[in-house]
Write a protein that holds these residues in place. Structure first.
Motif, PDB file in Angstrom:
ATOM      1  N   PHE A 180      34.245 -69.356 -72.560  1.00  0.00           N
ATOM      2  CA  PHE A 180      35.315 -67.930 -73.114  1.00  0.00           C
ATOM      3  C   PHE A 180      36.189 -68.617 -74.128  1.00  0.00           C
ATOM      4  N   SER A 181      35.711 -68.082 -75.134  1.00  0.00           N
ATOM      5  CA  SER A 181      36.877 -68.141 -76.645  1.00  0.00           C
ATOM      6  C   SER A 181      38.165 -67.897 -75.568  1.00  0.00           C
ATOM      7  N   ILE A 182      39.329 -69.082 -76.295  1.00  0.00           N
ATOM      8  CA  ILE A 182      40.303 -69.170 -76.258  1.00  0.00           C
ATOM      9  C   ILE A 182      41.475 -68.071 -77.029  1.00  0.00           C
ATOM     10  N   ALA A 183      42.215 -67.323 -76.872  1.00  0.00           N
ATOM     11  CA  ALA A 183      42.375 -65.967 -77.511  1.00  0.00           C
ATOM     12  C   ALA A 183      44.119 -66.462 -77.861  1.00  0.00           C
ATOM     13  N   SER A 184      44.472 -67.122 -77.411  1.00  0.00           N
ATOM     14  CA  SER A 184      46.065 -68.113 -78.141  1.00  0.00           C
ATOM     15  C   SER A 184      46.005 -68.796 -78.876  1.00  0.00           C
ATOM     16  N   SER A 185      46.346 -68.802 -79.668  1.00  0.00           N
ATOM     17  CA  SER A 185      47.086 -69.947 -80.701  1.00  0.00           C
ATOM     18  C   SER A 185      47.552 -71.327 -80.117  1.00  0.00           C
ATOM     19  N   PRO A 186      47.190 -72.592 -80.407  1.00  0.00           N
ATOM     20  CA  PRO A 186      47.810 -74.233 -80.230  1.00  0.00           C
ATOM     21  C   PRO A 186      49.260 -73.502 -80.162  1.00  0.00           C
ATOM     22  N   CYS A 187      50.071 -73.013 -81.151  1.00  0.00           N
ATOM     23  CA  CYS A 187      51.474 -72.901 -81.268  1.00  0.00           C
ATOM     24  C   CYS A 187      52.097 -72.140 -79.961  1.00  0.00           C
ATOM     25  N   ALA A 213      34.335 -60.539 -86.344  1.00  0.00           N
ATOM     26  CA  ALA A 213      34.544 -60.311 -84.690  1.00  0.00           C
ATOM     27  C   ALA A 213      33.375 -59.111 -84.528  1.00  0.00           C
ATOM     28  N   GLY A 214      32.577 -59.256 -83.302  1.00  0.00           N
ATOM     29  CA  GLY A 214      31.998 -58.550 -82.274  1.00  0.00           C
ATOM     30  C   GLY A 214      32.293 -58.276 -80.939  1.00  0.00           C
ATOM     31  N   GLY A 215      32.901 -57.049 -80.766  1.00  0.00           N
ATOM     32  CA  GLY A 215      33.061 -57.235 -79.201  1.00  0.00           C
ATOM     33  C   GLY A 215      34.741 -58.036 -78.650  1.00  0.00           C
ATOM     34  N   TYR A 227      38.519 -64.824 -80.332  1.00  0.00           N
ATOM     35  CA  TYR A 227      37.805 -66.125 -81.245  1.00  0.00           C
ATOM     36  C   TYR A 227      38.853 -65.879 -82.496  1.00  0.00           C
ATOM     37  N   VAL A 228      38.661 -64.607 -83.179  1.00  0.00           N
ATOM     38  CA  VAL A 228      39.376 -64.458 -84.512  1.00  0.00           C
ATOM     39  C   VAL A 228      41.241 -64.231 -84.035  1.00  0.00           C
ATOM     40  N   ARG A 229      41.275 -63.734 -83.239  1.00  0.00           N
ATOM     41  CA  ARG A 229      42.381 -63.434 -83.219  1.00  0.00           C
ATOM     42  C   ARG A 229      43.001 -64.524 -82.593  1.00  0.00           C
ATOM     43  N   SER A 230      42.602 -65.965 -81.959  1.00  0.00           N
ATOM     44  CA  SER A 230      43.357 -67.356 -82.276  1.00  0.00           C
ATOM     45  C   SER A 230      43.758 -67.302 -83.665  1.00  0.00           C
ATOM     46  N   ILE A 231      42.801 -67.596 -84.535  1.00  0.00           N
ATOM     47  CA  ILE A 231      42.710 -68.036 -85.833  1.00  0.00           C
ATOM     48  C   ILE A 231      43.932 -67.129 -86.528  1.00  0.00           C
ATOM     49  N   LEU A 232      43.784 -65.744 -86.373  1.00  0.00           N
ATOM     50  CA  LEU A 232      44.728 -64.914 -86.802  1.00  0.00           C
ATOM     51  C   LEU A 232      46.459 -65.020 -86.547  1.00  0.00           C
ATOM     52  N   ASP A 233      46.263 -65.720 -85.611  1.00  0.00           N
ATOM     53  CA  ASP A 233      48.033 -66.157 -84.807  1.00  0.00           C
ATOM     54  C   ASP A 233      47.847 -66.952 -85.546  1.00  0.00           C
ATOM     55  N   ASN A 234      47.511 -68.705 -85.801  1.00  0.00           N
ATOM     56  CA  ASN A 234      47.280 -69.575 -86.003  1.00  0.00           C
ATOM     57  C   ASN A 234      48.144 -69.394 -86.782  1.00  0.00           C
TER      58      ASN A 234
END
Length: 236
Positions: free
Chosen positions: A48-55, A113-115, A120-127
């Motif tokens: 499962f993708s990690i939705a949170s950012s490393p920060c 992103a699909g569904g 995945y996109v959320r983590s990258i965007l937040d970062n």
């Protein structure tokens, strides 16, 4: 690396999608766009993708779509709920994946992103937003209907706050007054861009969607295969 985590929250988002918050017993070094494995058994480990950012220190966020026809995901959600109620730990393995955001690149970003691939996109965007990057960021999020785009309002607000962020929601079935696009998310991208040769492209959705994106964008839009990233590419 196997790590025990406390489940601190299991909340419904919308349309059989759940937000799960985990508190790992030790610090996990990961990159935005990587995933974890939920350990269900010795030979049963589910990604499962990690939705949170490393920060975001000390907490991991997951978005899991658990529709009735998807026991693979439902079983994980039920395991998480049981651990939350009992106060027991769950085991994960992390980090995994090679489709993490390339922080040394100054290319504009296209995030698709699909569904629940949105996690995945959320983590990258937040970062990217937390790092204050200046290059353009385009987010295209596709779903069957508006309900599947559970963070739609949040993304629209972010796009208003950040001049370099463009958000385009795409649904197959649109309600009256829908403000986004209707149809297939890859077709929406193809319609909006003459060329993708200058972009770093990050994709998460069903394997067939990722494969179709690689074929379409490289053949018709000049996208560079080495600048397209998706964990699905390791399996297809």
């Amino acid at each position: 690396m196997s790590i025990k985590c406390e489940v601190t929250s299991v909340e419904p988002l919308a349309c059989n999608t759940f937000r799960i918050l985990l508190r790992p017993e030790q610090h996990i070094e990961f990159k935005a766009g990587q995933y974890l494995l939920a350990v269900m058994g010795e030979k049963d480990k589910r990604p499962f993708s990690i939705a949170s950012s490393p920060c975001r220190e000390g907490e991991l966020e997951l978005h899991i779509g658990a529709a009735e026809h998807n026991p693979y995901a439902i079983e994980v959600v039920e395991r998480m709920k049981a651990a939350l109620e009992d106060g027991t730990a769950i085991d994960i393995e992390a980090p995994h994946g090679e489709a993490w955001v390339r922080e040394d690149s100054d290319k504009p970003l296209l995030l698709i992103a699909g569904g629940t691939g949105f996690s995945y996109v959320r983590s990258i965007l937040d970062n990217c937003l937390s790092r204050g990057i200046s290059q353009p960021i385009f987010v295209y999020w596709g779903g069957r209907d508006e309900c599947q785009l559970y963070a739609n309002d949040e993304l629209m607000a972010l796009a208003e706050q950040h001049a370099n962020l463009t958000y385009v929601p795409v649904v197959e079935t649109a309600p009256e007054g829908w403000q986004g696009k209707t149809g297939n998310v890859l077709e929406a991208v193809s319609d909006d861009f003459v060329s993708l040769s200058a972009y770093d492209i990050y994709i998460c959705g069903r394997f067939e969607m990722a494969g179709a994106a690689r074929e379409l964008f490289s053949a018709e839009k000049g996208a560079e295969c080495e600048r397209m990233f998706a964990d699905a590419f390791s399996f297809i």
